[in-house]
Motif scaffolding. Structure first.
Motif, mmCIF file in Angstrom:
data_model
loop_
_atom_site.group_PDB
_atom_site.id
_atom_site.type_symbol
_atom_site.label_atom_id
_atom_site.label_comp_id
_atom_site.label_asym_id
_atom_site.label_seq_id
_atom_site.Cartn_x
_atom_site.Cartn_y
_atom_site.Cartn_z
ATOM 1 N N SER A 35 -15.332 36.105 -23.164
ATOM 2 C CA SER A 35 -14.295 36.537 -22.142
ATOM 3 C C SER A 35 -13.969 35.593 -21.454
ATOM 4 O O SER A 35 -12.592 35.432 -21.035
ATOM 5 N N SER A 36 -14.888 34.746 -20.732
ATOM 6 C CA SER A 36 -14.666 33.910 -19.607
ATOM 7 C C SER A 36 -13.517 32.652 -20.238
ATOM 8 O O SER A 36 -12.794 32.186 -19.622
ATOM 9 N N ALA A 37 -13.994 32.227 -21.436
ATOM 10 C CA ALA A 37 -13.381 31.111 -21.954
ATOM 11 C C ALA A 37 -11.920 31.490 -22.397
ATOM 12 O O ALA A 37 -10.837 30.858 -22.219
ATOM 13 N N ASP A 38 -11.701 32.970 -22.887
ATOM 14 C CA ASP A 38 -10.416 33.210 -23.234
ATOM 15 C C ASP A 38 -9.679 33.382 -22.076
ATOM 16 O O ASP A 38 -8.342 32.897 -21.874
ATOM 17 N N LYS A 39 -10.187 33.840 -20.660
ATOM 18 C CA LYS A 39 -9.197 34.038 -19.561
ATOM 19 C C LYS A 39 -9.052 32.543 -19.167
ATOM 20 O O LYS A 39 -7.570 32.329 -18.620
ATOM 21 N N ALA A 40 -9.890 31.750 -19.295
ATOM 22 C CA ALA A 40 -9.703 30.202 -18.963
ATOM 23 C C ALA A 40 -8.529 29.712 -19.576
ATOM 24 O O ALA A 40 -7.660 28.897 -18.885
ATOM 25 N N HIS A 41 -8.513 29.765 -21.161
ATOM 26 C CA HIS A 41 -7.373 29.393 -21.849
ATOM 27 C C HIS A 41 -6.321 30.232 -21.488
ATOM 28 O O HIS A 41 -5.184 29.201 -21.346
ATOM 29 N N ASP A 42 -6.249 31.381 -21.229
ATOM 30 C CA ASP A 42 -4.967 32.029 -20.838
ATOM 31 C C ASP A 42 -4.232 31.191 -19.621
ATOM 32 O O ASP A 42 -3.073 31.252 -19.239
ATOM 33 N N ALA A 43 -5.308 31.186 -18.528
ATOM 34 C CA ALA A 43 -4.922 30.696 -17.258
ATOM 35 C C ALA A 43 -4.295 29.361 -17.410
ATOM 36 O O ALA A 43 -3.200 28.998 -16.626
ATOM 37 N N ALA A 44 -4.667 28.587 -18.364
ATOM 38 C CA ALA A 44 -4.550 27.249 -18.441
ATOM 39 C C ALA A 44 -3.015 27.085 -19.148
ATOM 40 O O ALA A 44 -2.419 26.383 -18.795
ATOM 41 N N ASP A 45 -3.081 28.137 -20.048
ATOM 42 C CA ASP A 45 -1.583 28.085 -20.779
ATOM 43 C C ASP A 45 -0.632 28.637 -19.849
ATOM 44 O O ASP A 45 0.704 28.085 -19.474
ATOM 45 N N TYR A 46 -0.859 29.518 -18.757
ATOM 46 C CA TYR A 46 0.061 29.888 -17.730
ATOM 47 C C TYR A 46 0.558 28.754 -16.962
ATOM 48 O O TYR A 46 1.616 28.626 -16.563
ATOM 49 N N VAL A 47 -0.516 27.897 -16.631
ATOM 50 C CA VAL A 47 -0.388 26.815 -15.732
ATOM 51 C C VAL A 47 0.563 25.895 -16.330
ATOM 52 O O VAL A 47 1.537 25.093 -15.762
ATOM 53 N N ARG A 48 0.328 25.351 -17.500
ATOM 54 C CA ARG A 48 1.245 24.530 -18.406
ATOM 55 C C ARG A 48 2.486 24.892 -18.397
ATOM 56 O O ARG A 48 3.430 24.302 -18.482
ATOM 57 N N GLY A 49 2.744 26.248 -18.675
ATOM 58 C CA GLY A 49 4.019 26.999 -18.945
ATOM 59 C C GLY A 49 4.918 26.805 -17.713
ATOM 60 O O GLY A 49 6.030 26.409 -17.548
ATOM 61 N N ARG A 50 3.983 27.276 -16.279
ATOM 62 C CA ARG A 50 4.690 26.862 -15.032
ATOM 63 C C ARG A 50 5.190 25.631 -14.781
ATOM 64 O O ARG A 50 6.192 25.315 -14.164
ATOM 65 N N LEU A 51 4.130 24.726 -14.988
ATOM 66 C CA LEU A 51 4.486 23.129 -14.929
ATOM 67 C C LEU A 51 5.730 22.696 -15.615
ATOM 68 O O LEU A 51 6.448 22.039 -15.140
ATOM 69 N N ASP A 52 5.779 23.144 -16.920
ATOM 70 C CA ASP A 52 7.073 22.699 -17.752
ATOM 71 C C ASP A 52 8.189 23.451 -17.115
ATOM 72 O O ASP A 52 9.231 22.625 -16.764
ATOM 73 N N ASP A 53 8.079 24.620 -16.754
ATOM 74 C CA ASP A 53 9.193 25.186 -15.841
ATOM 75 C C ASP A 53 9.792 24.470 -14.728
ATOM 76 O O ASP A 53 10.820 24.279 -14.575
ATOM 77 N N LEU A 54 8.850 24.090 -13.620
ATOM 78 C CA LEU A 54 9.114 23.229 -12.940
ATOM 79 C C LEU A 54 9.479 22.091 -13.053
ATOM 80 O O LEU A 54 10.482 21.473 -12.092
ATOM 81 N N THR A 55 9.200 21.418 -14.024
ATOM 82 C CA THR A 55 9.543 20.058 -14.287
ATOM 83 C C THR A 55 11.111 20.284 -14.851
ATOM 84 O O THR A 55 11.899 19.094 -14.450
ATOM 85 N N VAL A 56 11.367 21.118 -15.490
ATOM 86 C CA VAL A 56 12.686 21.349 -15.923
ATOM 87 C C VAL A 56 13.667 21.692 -14.790
ATOM 88 O O VAL A 56 14.707 21.074 -14.727
ATOM 89 N N SER A 57 13.126 22.500 -13.904
ATOM 90 C CA SER A 57 14.150 22.955 -12.763
ATOM 91 C C SER A 57 14.194 21.657 -11.986
ATOM 92 O O SER A 57 15.521 21.263 -11.057
ATOM 93 N N GLY A 58 13.146 20.855 -11.592
ATOM 94 C CA GLY A 58 13.206 19.570 -10.821
ATOM 95 C C GLY A 58 14.168 18.699 -11.391
ATOM 96 O O GLY A 58 14.957 18.044 -10.835
ATOM 97 N N THR A 59 13.971 18.350 -12.643
ATOM 98 C CA THR A 59 15.092 17.524 -13.408
ATOM 99 C C THR A 59 16.426 17.953 -13.171
ATOM 100 O O THR A 59 17.251 17.120 -12.772
ATOM 101 N N ASP A 60 16.757 19.249 -13.373
ATOM 102 C CA ASP A 60 18.118 19.604 -13.270
ATOM 103 C C ASP A 60 18.560 19.517 -11.940
ATOM 104 O O ASP A 60 19.695 19.251 -11.439
ATOM 105 N N THR A 61 17.642 19.874 -10.844
ATOM 106 C CA THR A 61 17.944 19.710 -9.221
ATOM 107 C C THR A 61 18.344 18.276 -9.109
ATOM 108 O O THR A 61 19.461 17.813 -8.335
ATOM 109 N N LEU A 62 17.583 17.359 -9.648
ATOM 110 C CA LEU A 62 17.641 15.898 -9.303
ATOM 111 C C LEU A 62 19.123 15.576 -9.893
ATOM 112 O O LEU A 62 19.584 14.770 -9.492
#
Length: 95
Positions: A35-62
């Protein structure tokens, strides 16, 4: 007083109960680990998704900022100079 057979039977029952408890604890530990491993993977996936979103947003703003600067370079320099001057005054007074 209990007989030898009764004592042996009680010992066997206690051993079986101890073995069942041990198996339950091991199973519970595995469940918690999985259960802990699944939650850690889910959290990592969420962070990667947010990082991708922020990268795209930052690139557009730039890109938008770059196009504004290219469209009005004199105004951009004046704004940057004024912002720098203001920051200098504000930070210079903190001594």
């Amino acid at each position: 007083m209990p007989t030898y057979d009764e004592t042996k039977d009680t010992d066997n029952k206690l051993e079986k109960q101890a073995q069942n408890i041990k198996e339950n604890v091991v199973g519970l530990a595995r469940t918690i680990k999985d259960s802990s491993a699944d939650k850690a993977h889910d959290a990592a996936d969420y962070v990667r998704g947010r990082l991708d979103d922020l990268t795209v947003s930052g690139t557009d703003t730039l890109e938008r900022l770059e196009s504004r600067i290219k469209a009005k370079p004199a105004q951009s320099v004046a704004i940057a100079f004024t912002a720098g001057l203001l920051a200098s005054f504000l930070l210079g007074r903190r001594s």
